[in-house]
Design a protein around this motif. Structure first.
Motif, PDB file in Angstrom:
ATOM      1  N   PRO A  15       0.804  -1.207   0.045  1.00 44.70           N
ATOM      2  CA  PRO A  15       0.048  -0.069  -0.025  1.00 44.70           C
ATOM      3  C   PRO A  15       0.710   1.231  -0.160  1.00 44.70           C
ATOM      4  O   PRO A  15       0.391   2.296  -0.628  1.00 44.70           O
ATOM      5  CB  PRO A  15      -0.981  -0.157   1.349  1.00 44.70           C
ATOM      6  CG  PRO A  15      -0.992  -1.536   1.729  1.00 44.70           C
ATOM      7  CD  PRO A  15       0.480  -2.176   1.141  1.00 44.70           C
ATOM      8  N   ASP A  16       2.075   1.010   0.531  1.00 48.13           N
ATOM      9  CA  ASP A  16       2.941   2.546   0.575  1.00 48.13           C
ATOM     10  C   ASP A  16       3.900   2.666  -1.013  1.00 48.13           C
ATOM     11  O   ASP A  16       4.339   3.434  -0.734  1.00 48.13           O
ATOM     12  CB  ASP A  16       3.831   2.394   1.873  1.00 48.13           C
ATOM     13  CG  ASP A  16       3.231   2.424   3.155  1.00 48.13           C
ATOM     14  OD1 ASP A  16       2.141   3.248   3.238  1.00 48.13           O
ATOM     15  OD2 ASP A  16       3.656   1.671   3.919  1.00 48.13           O
ATOM     16  N   ARG A  17       3.703   1.718  -1.678  1.00 48.59           N
ATOM     17  CA  ARG A  17       4.231   1.586  -2.745  1.00 48.59           C
ATOM     18  C   ARG A  17       5.621   1.950  -2.935  1.00 48.59           C
ATOM     19  O   ARG A  17       6.410   2.611  -3.573  1.00 48.59           O
ATOM     20  CB  ARG A  17       3.600   2.737  -3.777  1.00 48.59           C
ATOM     21  CG  ARG A  17       2.318   2.804  -4.018  1.00 48.59           C
ATOM     22  CD  ARG A  17       1.764   3.930  -4.894  1.00 48.59           C
ATOM     23  NE  ARG A  17       0.225   4.012  -5.080  1.00 48.59           N
ATOM     24  CZ  ARG A  17      -0.387   4.583  -4.558  1.00 48.59           C
ATOM     25  NH1 ARG A  17      -0.007   5.860  -3.823  1.00 48.59           N
ATOM     26  NH2 ARG A  17      -1.838   4.575  -4.733  1.00 48.59           N
ATOM     27  N   ILE A  18       6.129   0.666  -2.096  1.00 47.53           N
ATOM     28  CA  ILE A  18       7.650   0.755  -1.802  1.00 47.53           C
ATOM     29  C   ILE A  18       8.226  -0.473  -2.396  1.00 47.53           C
ATOM     30  O   ILE A  18       9.000  -0.466  -3.070  1.00 47.53           O
ATOM     31  CB  ILE A  18       8.087   0.849  -0.375  1.00 47.53           C
ATOM     32  CG1 ILE A  18       7.586   2.347   0.183  1.00 47.53           C
ATOM     33  CG2 ILE A  18       9.595   0.615  -0.292  1.00 47.53           C
ATOM     34  CD1 ILE A  18       7.620   2.380   1.674  1.00 47.53           C
ATOM     35  N   LEU A  19       7.660  -1.613  -2.216  1.00 48.85           N
ATOM     36  CA  LEU A  19       8.037  -2.838  -2.536  1.00 48.85           C
ATOM     37  C   LEU A  19       6.975  -3.626  -3.392  1.00 48.85           C
ATOM     38  O   LEU A  19       5.854  -3.790  -3.328  1.00 48.85           O
ATOM     39  CB  LEU A  19       8.265  -3.733  -1.249  1.00 48.85           C
ATOM     40  CG  LEU A  19       8.814  -5.223  -1.596  1.00 48.85           C
ATOM     41  CD1 LEU A  19      10.060  -5.293  -2.070  1.00 48.85           C
ATOM     42  CD2 LEU A  19       8.703  -5.783  -0.530  1.00 48.85           C
ATOM     43  N   ALA A  20       7.668  -4.086  -4.673  1.00 47.22           N
ATOM     44  CA  ALA A  20       6.826  -4.690  -5.666  1.00 47.22           C
ATOM     45  C   ALA A  20       7.244  -6.062  -5.775  1.00 47.22           C
ATOM     46  O   ALA A  20       8.515  -6.622  -5.342  1.00 47.22           O
ATOM     47  CB  ALA A  20       7.197  -4.192  -7.128  1.00 47.22           C
ATOM     48  N   SER A  21       6.225  -7.056  -5.823  1.00 48.82           N
ATOM     49  CA  SER A  21       6.261  -8.505  -5.577  1.00 48.82           C
ATOM     50  C   SER A  21       5.808  -9.211  -6.908  1.00 48.82           C
ATOM     51  O   SER A  21       4.573  -8.731  -7.471  1.00 48.82           O
ATOM     52  CB  SER A  21       5.686  -9.120  -4.554  1.00 48.82           C
ATOM     53  OG  SER A  21       6.753  -8.562  -3.477  1.00 48.82           O
ATOM     54  N   PRO A  22       6.233 -10.294  -7.529  1.00 50.49           N
ATOM     55  CA  PRO A  22       5.432 -10.888  -8.581  1.00 50.49           C
ATOM     56  C   PRO A  22       4.264 -11.664  -8.041  1.00 50.49           C
ATOM     57  O   PRO A  22       4.444 -12.260  -6.750  1.00 50.49           O
ATOM     58  CB  PRO A  22       6.697 -12.028  -9.144  1.00 50.49           C
ATOM     59  CG  PRO A  22       7.681 -12.128  -8.243  1.00 50.49           C
ATOM     60  CD  PRO A  22       7.547 -10.531  -7.287  1.00 50.49           C
TER      61      PRO A  22
END
Length: 160
Positions: A15-22
């Motif tokens: 939600p904080d748009r820091i970590l992207a994951s597949p």
């Protein structure tokens, strides 16, 4: 999303748009008969379960900045996705995302069979990371809205 007519790689961020994951790779149910459009409920369900607030769809652009038939297909998919899920949808330049995804997978110790299944999701992750970085760097939302028309490419001569 790393759009493809047969497979669609999907990544998600916190939600904080820091970590992207597949997240997953979606096999299009009927790639030869309308493709993704029969999978409408699938995308609505992902949006609900993952609490998606917006979509980012990779836009394949040539190195010279021009668009291709795949670009047209990605634009059509993004517009459709925005319409059926009623969520904002952006198109973002996906140049080199598959190359970066392949590099990441080569560095990990995964089997060839698993690699083939995951490459589209990893490419979607790379795309989402690039999008988030561009938004942060520019201090504005990157890419273009899915309902924004494609720019006409100009092939003006450099000589007068």
């Amino acid at each position: 999303m790393d759009y493809g007519s047969v497979r669609i790689g999907i990544a998600i961020c916190d939600p904080d748009r820091i970590l992207a994951s597949p997240l997953c790779v979606h096999e299009v149910t009927q790639p030869d008969a309308g493709g993704y459009e029969v999978d409408e409920e699938y995308f609505r369900q992902i949006a609900k379960e993952e609490r998606v607030s917006a979509w980012v769809v990779g836009l394949p652009i040539h190195c010279d900045g021009g668009e291709s038939d795949k670009s047209v297909q990605a634009r059509k998919f993004a517009s459709w996705l925005m319409r059926v899920t009623e969520l904002p949808t952006r198109l973002f330049d996906e140049r080199f995302t598959t190359v970066a995804a392949n590099q990441r997978i080569r560095q990990s110790k995964t089997t060839r069979k698993k690699t083939k299944k995951r490459i589209d999701a990893i490419a979607a992750q790379v795309l989402l990371e690039s999008f988030m970085e561009a938004c942060h760097y520019r201090d504005e939302i990157a890419g273009v809205a899915a309902d924004e028309p494609a720019k006409e490419s100009t092939n003006e001569s450099l000589t007068d």
